[in-house]
Design an enzyme around this catalytic site. Structure first.
Site, PDB file in Angstrom:
ATOM      1  CG  ASP A 147      -9.913  -0.468   4.826  1.00 21.28           C
ATOM      2  OD1 ASP A 147      -9.099  -0.883   3.744  1.00 21.28           O
ATOM      3  OD2 ASP A 147      -9.195  -0.374   5.955  1.00 21.28           O
ATOM      4  CE  LYS A 159      -3.767  -2.340   2.081  1.00 19.59           C
ATOM      5  NZ  LYS A 159      -4.573  -2.645   3.464  1.00 19.59           N
ATOM      6  CD  GLN A 210      -3.447  -4.411   6.091  1.00 14.95           C
ATOM      7  OE1 GLN A 210      -3.605  -3.285   5.918  1.00 14.95           O
ATOM      8  NE2 GLN A 210      -3.226  -5.672   6.165  1.00 14.95           N
TER       9      GLN A 210
HETATM   10  N1  GUN Z   1      -6.415  -6.906   5.660  1.00 15.44           N
HETATM   11  C1  GUN Z   1      -6.601  -8.129   4.393  1.00 15.44           C
HETATM   12  N2  GUN Z   1      -7.068  -7.134   3.489  1.00 15.44           N
HETATM   13  C2  GUN Z   1      -7.533  -5.475   4.919  1.00 15.44           C
HETATM   14  C3  GUN Z   1      -8.141  -4.845   4.001  1.00 15.44           C
HETATM   15  O1  GUN Z   1      -8.561  -4.303   2.724  1.00 15.44           O
HETATM   16  N3  GUN Z   1      -8.051  -3.054   4.893  1.00 15.44           N
HETATM   17  C4  GUN Z   1      -7.768  -3.926   6.287  1.00 15.44           C
HETATM   18  N4  GUN Z   1      -7.739  -2.561   7.257  1.00 15.44           N
HETATM   19  N5  GUN Z   1      -7.109  -4.815   6.464  1.00 15.44           N
HETATM   20  C5  GUN Z   1      -6.843  -5.929   5.522  1.00 15.44           C
END
Ligand code: GUN
Length: 287
Positions: A121, A54, A98
């Site tokens: 998110d 990211k 996350q």
């Molecule tokens: N863990 C796996 N995929 C994601 C996601 O898209 N967002 C977040 N915050 N955690 C994740």
């Protein structure tokens, strides 16, 4: 013939659109690029890898980012404190925490404490609720990435039978809502299968579209699918440091499916670019 849905190529096209939007809609008014906050707790191998990707994407496109990396044993209070800081910081347009979180932390309490206007998110109850009500909100990035991919490849989903395997809040639940909503991209009849579903093959054999997000390498095989179906693989299973495989046995569905997403290079890049798209949206909404 099976067509491979190229997530890298599509994400690059969307990246260009985002860059144009930044020039037109952000930089003309103020000189600040969109700014994504990321809170990461602990040292989960996959989470660190996702977060690094990211960040790489932010750097690549010129977004600002702030990473707060907290130790594994951080208390709920410490995490809530960081969330509160991000909520209040006017320089942060949107942020994520996350997942998964450590077991001693109440995930729902944490997610609910994010300002819904900065919840890029789309996991906050307000945004999930708005999505169900078909109101404008932040859609979770993977689900939005899949829907965008189907749209850009002109794959008709109206009237089709979709089987979503997995019911997580990250992928399974939101994609099943988006596929079934009464919208231009939607109107599919959705079955949600999960770990307690007996005889999954009974459902997958009848599916026009399969979205699989179970985290089990090569879970969906050629013999489980119908000729001409559309197979969307959300799995990212790290076999070792260099080898990643999806939840689909690519070789065995290839030749039988009409469309399939590869791993890597399918849904993954779409998820990352949709997070940036949501962050841009937050910057446009909030500034
Ligand atoms: N863990 C796996 N995929 C994601 C996601 O898209 N967002 C977040 N915050 N955690 C994740």
């Amino acid at each position: 013939m099976t067509k491979i849905l190229n997530g890298n190529q599509l994400a690059n096209e969307i990246k260009k659109e985002i860059v144009e939007d930044i020039k037109e809609k952000i930089l003309k008014k103020n000189k600040r690029f969109p700014h994504l906050g990321i809170i990461l707790t602990g040292n989960n191998y996959s989470s660190i890898k996702y977060v690094n990707n990211k960040i790489k994407e932010c750097k690549n496109i010129g977004f600002k980012y702030t990473l707060i990396h907290l130790p594994k044993d951080s208390s709920e209070k410490e995490i809530l404190n960081e969330i509160n800081n991000m909520n209040k910081n006017p320089m942060i347009d949107g942020f994520i925490i996350q997942l998964p979180l450590e077991k001693h932390v109440n995930k729902n309490k944490i997610i609910s404490s994010i300002d819904p206007k900065k919840d890029v998110d789309g996991f906050h109850p307000e945004n999930i609720g708005k999505m169900i009500l078909e109101m404008d909100s932040f859609f979770p990035a993977t689900a939005l990435g899949i829907i965008t991919m189907l749209e850009k490849y002109n794959i008709q989903i109206k009237g089709k039978h979709s089987v979503v395997i997995g019911r997580s809040i990250i992928v399974g639940k939101p994609i099943s809502i988006l596929l079934s909503r009464n919208n231009l991209i939607g109107n599919s009849t959705v079955t949600i299968a999960h770990s307690k579903t007996p005889n999954i093959i009974y459902h997958t054999k009848k599916a026009d579209i399969i979205v699989v997000a179970v985290g089990i390498p090569k879970f969906v095989t050629g013999e489980m699918i119908k000729n001409g179906s559309i197979i969307i693989d959300v799995g990212i299973n790290n076999i070792n440091e260099t080898v990643i495989v999806g939840d689909v046995d690519f070789k065995s569905v290839y030749g039988k499916a009409a469309f399939v997403t590869p791993v890597p290079g399918g849904v993954g890049p779409m998820t990352r670019i949709m997070l940036l798209k949501n962050t841009l949206k937050a910057a446009l909404n909030n500034r």
